[in-house]
Design an enzyme around this catalytic site. Structure first.
Site, PDB file in Angstrom:
ATOM      1  NE  ARG A  36     -17.646  15.374  16.898  1.00 17.42           N
ATOM      2  CZ  ARG A  36     -17.082  14.793  17.945  1.00 17.42           C
ATOM      3  NH1 ARG A  36     -17.844  14.307  18.917  1.00 17.42           N
ATOM      4  NH2 ARG A  36     -15.774  14.687  18.038  1.00 17.42           N
ATOM      5  CE  LYS A 196       0.184  12.933  28.682  1.00 18.83           C
ATOM      6  NZ  LYS A 196      -0.544  11.790  29.286  1.00 18.83           N
ATOM      7  N   GLY A 349     -10.496  17.455  16.843  1.00 19.04           N
ATOM      8  CA  GLY A 349     -10.240  17.711  18.249  1.00 19.04           C
ATOM      9  C   GLY A 349      -9.889  19.163  18.522  1.00 19.04           C
ATOM     10  N   GLY A 372      -9.244  11.206  17.558  1.00 15.32           N
ATOM     11  CA  GLY A 372      -8.496   9.942  17.640  1.00 15.32           C
ATOM     12  C   GLY A 372      -8.477   9.201  16.323  1.00 15.32           C
TER      13      GLY A 372
END
Length: 392
Positions: A36, A196, A349, A372
């Site tokens: 990052r 999920k 992620g 996200g």
């Protein structure tokens, strides 16, 4: 989608407040992954080369007040090495001492403010706190795509008080992720994994409008398999999402999207290193066994559309790749995506971490820095940190 960037404004002789995402993993104060920080270098270098004084600001971790373990000093040290010039750290991000330090800055100087989240007002998007941050600079640049889905003082509130433009990393994220939504190069193949279905509902619904093929792996595939009548043993399943999975499969069929589920999986009696494994039919997983990865026939089936894609969007690993015995599906798909002739856009992620770990990062067209944020963007949501930037 088109936003003004640092290239569209004159920064010479001006103090530029840059919201970066330096939320890097630390182990006893040592940075274990500096990607990052490296990703922010093009924007910082551009501003310095064009005569700006650069004020950098980021959060680190999730502190509840001041936390010495989450101070920005290790990041400043690494950034100084990467830039080849001093990066001064300040003891706070607002207040008289910060104002005084910033007032003496000259073109070419770089300071890094202390962790923004040491102040509750940051996440509360407190207007007075945002105004204090804005008072430090003449221009605001958001280069932190990973936090653009949060309406915080440093990502949204500050833009009420300063001209606000995108950094070069933010521009790249909007260009590639926006390209998937605005002008996908057909055939668009979407690969979705992760644990999920509930995390990806909005993404699936939005991308069913655009994709020609959708490949479902990871833990989420077992909810779809259950919806298709399969015996899934002890595999992860969101029982309250089975009907939804069934309706998404029906919608895919109605739209002419080829939604492909695994035909075989690697199963284990326990999801842990050292557990026994066997490859089984995806629709007949034995009782007490859980699917932990896609199997070889599924890898072959998924590889066909990927190898013919005009554009691939991949978000979510194919199995529990952190355990080497359950990593082959994710590794194999990473290889096929890397070799695909089309554009390859990888969500941030875990997917980005997997691609990096398996050595295919440099073969991908773009790996998002936002987990996200990239998910919400792919759902078609407006990100607060993007909305406040000036339109081109």
């Amino acid at each position: 989608m088109r936003k003004k960037t640092v290239r569209d404004i004159d920064v010479r002789g001006r103090r530029v407040f840059v919201r970066v995402d330096f939320n890097v993993p630390l182990d006893h104060g040592q940075i274990t992954d500096d990607h990052r920080i490296v990703a922010s270098l093009p924007t910082i270098t551009y501003l310095l080369d064009h005569g700006a004084a650069v004020i950098l600001a980021s959060h680190l971790g999730r502190p509840k007040g001041v936390d010495d373990a989450l101070r920005m000093s290790p990041i400043a040290a690494r950034l100084s090495e990467l830039l080849g010039r001093p990066v001064r750290t300040l003891d706070d991000c607002v207040g008289p001492a910060v104002q005084q330090a910033v007032a003496t800055m000259k073109p070419g100087d770089v300071v890094l403010l202390e962790n923004l989240r040491f102040h509750r007002e940051e996440e509360a998007n407190d207007p007075a706190f945002a105004r204090q941050l804005a008072s430090l600079a003449d221009v605001y640049v958001n280069d932190a795509f990973g936090t653009a889905h949060r309406a915080h003082a440093s990502t949204a509130g500050i833009a009420a008080y300063l001209p606000a433009v995108a950094g070069l990393l933010m521009e790249r994220e909007l260009q590639f992720l926006g390209g998937v939504l605005e002008q996908p190069r057909p055939p668009l193949v979407v690969i979705l994994g992760g644990a999920k279905v509930s995390d990806k509902i909005g993404v699936i619904q939005n991308l069913l409008r655009l994709a020609q093929t959708m490949l479902i792996g990871g833990g989420m595939c077992y909810t779809f398999l259950r919806a298709a009548g399969a015996a899934i043993g002890a595999s992860l399943c969101e029982e309250d999402r089975v009907d939804l999975a069934r309706s998404l499969m029906a919608e895919a069929k109605q739209r002419g999207v080829d939604l492909i589920l695994p035909v075989d999986v690697v199963a284990a009696p326990r999801v842990e290193a050292g557990a026994a494994t066997r490859t089984v039919d995806a629709r007949a997983i034995p009782d007490g066994w859980a699917g932990v990865d896609i199997g070889p026939r599924t890898i072959a089936a998924f590889s066909v559309p990927i190898s013919r894609a005009g554009m691939v969007l991949w978000n979510g690993p194919m199995g529990v790749f952190e355990i080497p015995a359950f990593a082959e599906g994710t590794r194999a798909i990473a290889k096929v995506v890397a070799e695909s002739p089309g554009e390859s856009i990888v969500g941030g992620g875990d997917t980005g971490a997997a691609v990096e770990e398996f050595g295919y990062a440099d073969k991908m067209t773009h790996i998002s820095t936002g987990g996200g944020a990239s998910l919400e963007f792919m759902e078609g949501k407006t990100l607060p940190g993007v909305a406040v930037l000036q339109d081109a």
